[in-house]
Design a protein around this motif. Structure first.
Motif, mmCIF file in Angstrom:
data_model
loop_
_atom_site.group_PDB
_atom_site.id
_atom_site.type_symbol
_atom_site.label_atom_id
_atom_site.label_comp_id
_atom_site.label_asym_id
_atom_site.label_seq_id
_atom_site.Cartn_x
_atom_site.Cartn_y
_atom_site.Cartn_z
ATOM 1 N N GLN A 253 92.693 10.699 27.153
ATOM 2 C CA GLN A 253 93.102 9.687 28.131
ATOM 3 C C GLN A 253 93.225 10.288 29.533
ATOM 4 N N LYS A 254 93.643 11.542 29.616
ATOM 5 C CA LYS A 254 93.738 12.218 30.917
ATOM 6 C C LYS A 254 92.382 12.236 31.612
ATOM 7 N N TYR A 255 91.351 12.474 30.853
ATOM 8 C CA TYR A 255 90.023 12.630 31.436
ATOM 9 C C TYR A 255 89.346 11.282 31.672
ATOM 10 N N TYR A 256 89.665 10.291 30.841
ATOM 11 C CA TYR A 256 89.208 8.939 31.156
ATOM 12 C C TYR A 256 89.815 8.478 32.480
ATOM 13 N N MET A 406 79.986 4.150 34.089
ATOM 14 C CA MET A 406 81.052 5.102 33.737
ATOM 15 C C MET A 406 82.426 4.499 34.035
ATOM 16 N N PHE A 407 82.535 3.798 35.155
ATOM 17 C CA PHE A 407 83.797 3.128 35.490
ATOM 18 C C PHE A 407 84.176 2.131 34.399
ATOM 19 N N ALA A 408 83.208 1.330 33.978
ATOM 20 C CA ALA A 408 83.480 0.322 32.953
ATOM 21 C C ALA A 408 83.879 0.971 31.631
ATOM 22 N N GLU A 409 83.209 2.050 31.273
ATOM 23 C CA GLU A 409 83.534 2.752 30.032
ATOM 24 C C GLU A 409 84.954 3.311 30.070
ATOM 25 N N ALA A 410 85.313 3.979 31.169
ATOM 26 C CA ALA A 410 86.646 4.568 31.295
ATOM 27 C C ALA A 410 87.718 3.486 31.326
ATOM 28 N N ASP A 411 87.453 2.401 32.033
ATOM 29 C CA ASP A 411 88.398 1.284 32.103
ATOM 30 C C ASP A 411 88.679 0.736 30.702
ATOM 31 N N ASN A 412 87.640 0.559 29.936
ATOM 32 C CA ASN A 412 87.780 0.025 28.583
ATOM 33 C C ASN A 412 88.629 0.943 27.704
ATOM 34 N N GLU A 413 88.431 2.249 27.841
ATOM 35 C CA GLU A 413 89.194 3.210 27.043
ATOM 36 C C GLU A 413 90.661 3.257 27.463
ATOM 37 N N LEU A 414 90.913 3.134 28.746
ATOM 38 C CA LEU A 414 92.287 3.235 29.248
ATOM 39 C C LEU A 414 93.119 1.998 28.931
ATOM 40 N N SER A 416 92.349 -0.420 26.503
ATOM 41 C CA SER A 416 92.089 -1.007 25.178
ATOM 42 C C SER A 416 91.322 -2.318 25.276
ATOM 43 N N GLY A 417 90.430 -2.347 26.206
ATOM 44 C CA GLY A 417 89.610 -3.518 26.462
ATOM 45 C C GLY A 417 89.251 -3.545 27.930
ATOM 46 N N PRO A 418 88.164 -4.221 28.284
ATOM 47 C CA PRO A 418 87.706 -4.180 29.674
ATOM 48 C C PRO A 418 88.498 -5.110 30.589
ATOM 49 N N SER A 419 88.804 -4.625 31.782
ATOM 50 C CA SER A 419 89.368 -5.488 32.811
ATOM 51 C C SER A 419 88.254 -6.328 33.419
ATOM 52 N N GLN A 420 88.633 -7.255 34.278
ATOM 53 C CA GLN A 420 87.621 -8.056 34.954
ATOM 54 C C GLN A 420 86.755 -7.190 35.855
ATOM 55 N N ASP A 421 87.343 -6.140 36.437
ATOM 56 C CA ASP A 421 86.555 -5.224 37.274
ATOM 57 C C ASP A 421 85.488 -4.514 36.453
ATOM 58 N N LYS A 448 87.583 -4.419 22.997
ATOM 59 C CA LYS A 448 87.311 -3.006 23.242
ATOM 60 C C LYS A 448 86.077 -2.504 22.509
ATOM 61 N N ASN A 449 86.008 -2.691 21.205
ATOM 62 C CA ASN A 449 84.902 -2.142 20.429
ATOM 63 C C ASN A 449 83.570 -2.782 20.786
ATOM 64 N N GLU A 450 83.590 -4.097 20.966
ATOM 65 C CA GLU A 450 82.341 -4.783 21.307
ATOM 66 C C GLU A 450 81.878 -4.393 22.710
ATOM 67 N N PHE A 451 82.813 -4.234 23.624
ATOM 68 C CA PHE A 451 82.450 -3.826 24.980
ATOM 69 C C PHE A 451 81.901 -2.401 24.977
ATOM 70 N N PHE A 452 82.523 -1.505 24.205
ATOM 71 C CA PHE A 452 82.014 -0.144 24.102
ATOM 72 C C PHE A 452 80.579 -0.154 23.572
ATOM 73 N N ASN A 453 80.323 -0.911 22.516
ATOM 74 C CA ASN A 453 78.970 -0.975 21.969
ATOM 75 C C ASN A 453 77.988 -1.555 22.980
ATOM 76 N N PHE A 454 78.470 -2.483 23.796
ATOM 77 C CA PHE A 454 77.630 -3.047 24.846
ATOM 78 C C PHE A 454 77.264 -1.972 25.868
ATOM 79 N N ILE A 455 78.236 -1.143 26.228
ATOM 80 C CA ILE A 455 77.990 -0.041 27.168
ATOM 81 C C ILE A 455 76.984 0.947 26.578
ATOM 82 N N VAL A 456 77.141 1.254 25.293
ATOM 83 C CA VAL A 456 76.212 2.170 24.623
ATOM 84 C C VAL A 456 74.788 1.651 24.753
#
Length: 607
Positions: A253-256, A406-414, A416-421, A448-456
């Motif tokens: 989480q520190k690095y995200y 990368m911003f979207a990926e880190a946001d999702n991890e921090l 637990s799901g994507p923000s509107q940004d 969270k999981n579906e958004f991560f897979n979308f990013i992948v």
């Protein structure tokens, strides 16, 4: 400073820095203290030393060919052309490289040569008399050079880690070390050090608009973007030595958060935007023209028409040309199902994948499915003709679309799901991909999981052929998963089942003249395809065959029929990723000559 001026200086003064080319591991010329001090006793001499560091990113052994086009294969998008050989580029692509592989030693040694040069700059700038007696403007320039050297050193270490894992780490010039025979340092220790260095560099290096900086020179955006990329690598998985397993880095989480903050700063800076034309941003790299939107945040320069400072981008890889005017080899193939990972509305498909070659009479010849090439780099998009292999095409190391994803990926991890940004950042990338067909963008998931897979998936589509995919899959611990999924998809493609049920077995076409001024999409539509009644050209790839007989005047090309079992599995010479082994082949072996030159260096990972 424009690109040509900067690279002219780079090419002409790179030899002034007295550092050996590292023919042997960590070998370095012995510099007297006087000579070393003289190299840094003025701003101009220090700049000469700095461009020597930049020089280490260029040429065949690093980002002119090997580091970006050979060591990066294979993911689930591209592979090296040709049959497996353990001792060359194809051994790497099949995950079957051995320590004597000829492609391994020079990228490793040249990267350490760059580290040596960077260490000399980093050591001597604070000791320079300019810091004592120079003007404030000179001191500011020296700080900028220090920030650039810190960034380049961080980049070099990241390249070593992502390919070889734990490596020897040195922060001092070799002449200052009591012992050159260094053992490996844990990669997390190196990552934390270079992340701190990049944080320091941010304070020294100006934004692009503040420093009149071309994309071939490091700006604050490049520092922050590289820091985000390295932070995500530190947060992710990698193959460890003990135990020999894929293990996630500690305290992710520190690095995200670091990646999130750095990307957000770039987004908020207004310094960089998406080029409205996906193809246009790659064409600009072929003409040495500055992209007005500054989407390419940092590009490795190429200049001079030689193997030391230029690149073989567009000759070794990219659209294959058999004609004498644009002769090029097409050394990288697209994995056939990658074509179908794109929808027919996605403008990235025909830029990323070249389904035709240009023959000796400059006509487009449709290729069988196993012979398609990567398409973002094309010799015919340059002004260079003839048999030249060095085309002066810069390598886009960091793009703004990468910042958004990368911003979207880190946001999702921090969170637990994507923000509107985060959703908006991904949407911006998707909307460019579907320019002219925005209704086909689709819905971006919000869990969270579906958004991560979308990013992948989105990173696969956005960055195919840009040397990122394999390393993304490794840090997500998805390399084995995606290799297995790709083999299943290739089997379905061969059999015409699943999502490939309507893919034609073959396609009929007539050759047409190749027009490089046309868009990549138009080049495909220019081909005279035979289509069944009611089927458009754009849909020819998505409709099963209606007739076996070849229509008069047309040529039959195997499409789905080109896929055979030996390509998929079972053939040690031809099969995709045949030699991949989880918890071993995520990293490359260190070249045998390097191991033999340092008694403290271990091979590891079962090699």
């Amino acid at each position: 400073m424009n690109k040509n001026k900067f690279l002219t200086i780079l090419f002409s003064v790179a030899g002034l820095l007295s550092v050996a080319s590292c023919e042997d591991y960590l070998e370095v010329e012995s510099l007297s203290n006087t000579a070393e001090k003289q190299q840094f006793d003025s701003v101009s001499d220090t700049f000469s030393a700095l461009v020597g560091v930049y020089n280490s990113t260029m040429g065949d052994n690093t980002y002119g060919q090997r580091m970006n086009l050979i060591l990066t294969q294979s993911g689930d998008d591209l592979r090296t052309s040709g049959d497996y050989n353990a001792n060359d580029r194809r051994g790497i692509s099949c995950f079957g490289a051995i320590p004597t592989n000829t492609e391994l030693i020079k990228p490793f040694l040249d990267t350490y040569a760059g580290i040596e040069r960077a260490n000399l700059v980093i050591k001597n700038i604070p000791l320079s008399p300019v810091y004592q007696t120079g003007s404030e403007s000179d001191k500011k320039l020296m700080d900028r050079y220090l920030g650039e050297a810190l960034t380049l050193r961080a980049h070099f270490y990241h390249d070593l880690i992502k390919n070889w894992g734990d490596v020897p780490f040195q922060e001092l010039p070799s002449a200052d070390l009591p012992n050159l025979y260094l053992a490996k340092t844990d990669r997390d220790i190196i990552y934390d050090k270079i992340l701190d260095d990049l944080l320091k560099a941010e304070t020294f290096v100006p934004w692009k608009s503040e420093g009149n900086t071309t994309s071939q020179r490091i700006s604050k955006g490049a520092v922050k973007g590289l820091r985000a990329r390295i932070a995500l690598a530190r947060a992710g998985y990698s193959l460890r030595r003990n135990p020999q397993q894929m293990i996630q880095g500690s305290n992710p989480q520190k690095y995200y958060q670091i990646a999130y903050d750095e990307c957000k700063d770039i987004i908020n800076s207004g310094q960089h935007q998406l080029n409205p034309s996906y193809e246009g941003l790659f064409r600009s790299l072929h003409t040495n023209s500055q992209d007005a939107t500054n989407e390419v945040i940092y590009a490795i320069g190429a200049f001079g028409g030689n193997s030391k400072t230029d690149s073989k981008i567009g000759y070794y890889n990219g659209l294959r040309h058999d004609d004498t005017d644009w002769k090029s080899s097409g050394g990288i193939n697209a994995i056939p199902v990658y074509f179908y990972d794109f929808t027919k509305y996605d403008v990235r498909r025909d830029v990323s994948i070249a389904i035709f070659r240009v023959n000796t009479t400059k006509q487009q010849e449709l290729q069988t499915a196993i012979n398609w090439n990567d398409g973002k780099f094309r010799k015919s998009w340059t002004s260079i003709t003839g048999t030249s292999q060095n085309l002066g095409i810069d390598w886009p190391l960091l793009r703004y679309s990468d910042i958004l994803l990368m911003f979207a990926e880190a946001d999702n991890e921090l969170h637990s799901g994507p923000s509107q940004d985060a959703i908006s950042a991904v949407l911006a990338v998707r909307q460019r991909a579907y320019a002219g067909n925005l209704g086909q963008v689709g819905t971006i998931p919000t869990t969270k999981n579906e958004f991560f897979n979308f990013i992948v998936k989105e990173r696969q589509l956005e960055f195919g052929g840009e040397g990122l995919r394999k390393y993304d899959l490794i840090r997500w611990n998805l390399l084995e998963t995606k290799i297995n999924e790709t083999k299943v998809k290739l089997t379905q493609f061969m059999n015409g089942t699943g999502m490939y049920a309507n893919v034609p077995e073959y396609i009929f076409y007539k050759k047409v003249p190749y027009t490089p001024a046309n868009t990549a999409q138009q080049n495909v539509l220019d081909i005279d395809f035979y289509t069944a009644s009611g089927v458009t050209k754009a849909d020819v790839f998505y409709n099963p065959n209606q007739s076996v007989a070849t229509p008069p005047g047309y040529t039959k090309v195997n499409w789905r029929l080109a896929m055979t079992q030996p390509y998929i599995s079972g053939d040690p010479i031809k099969s995709y990723a045949y030699y991949f082994q989880p918890n071993r082949k995520e990293l490359l072996p260190i070249a045998l000559d390097v191991i033999n030159s340092n008694y403290n260096l271990t091979q590891d990972y079962g090699y």
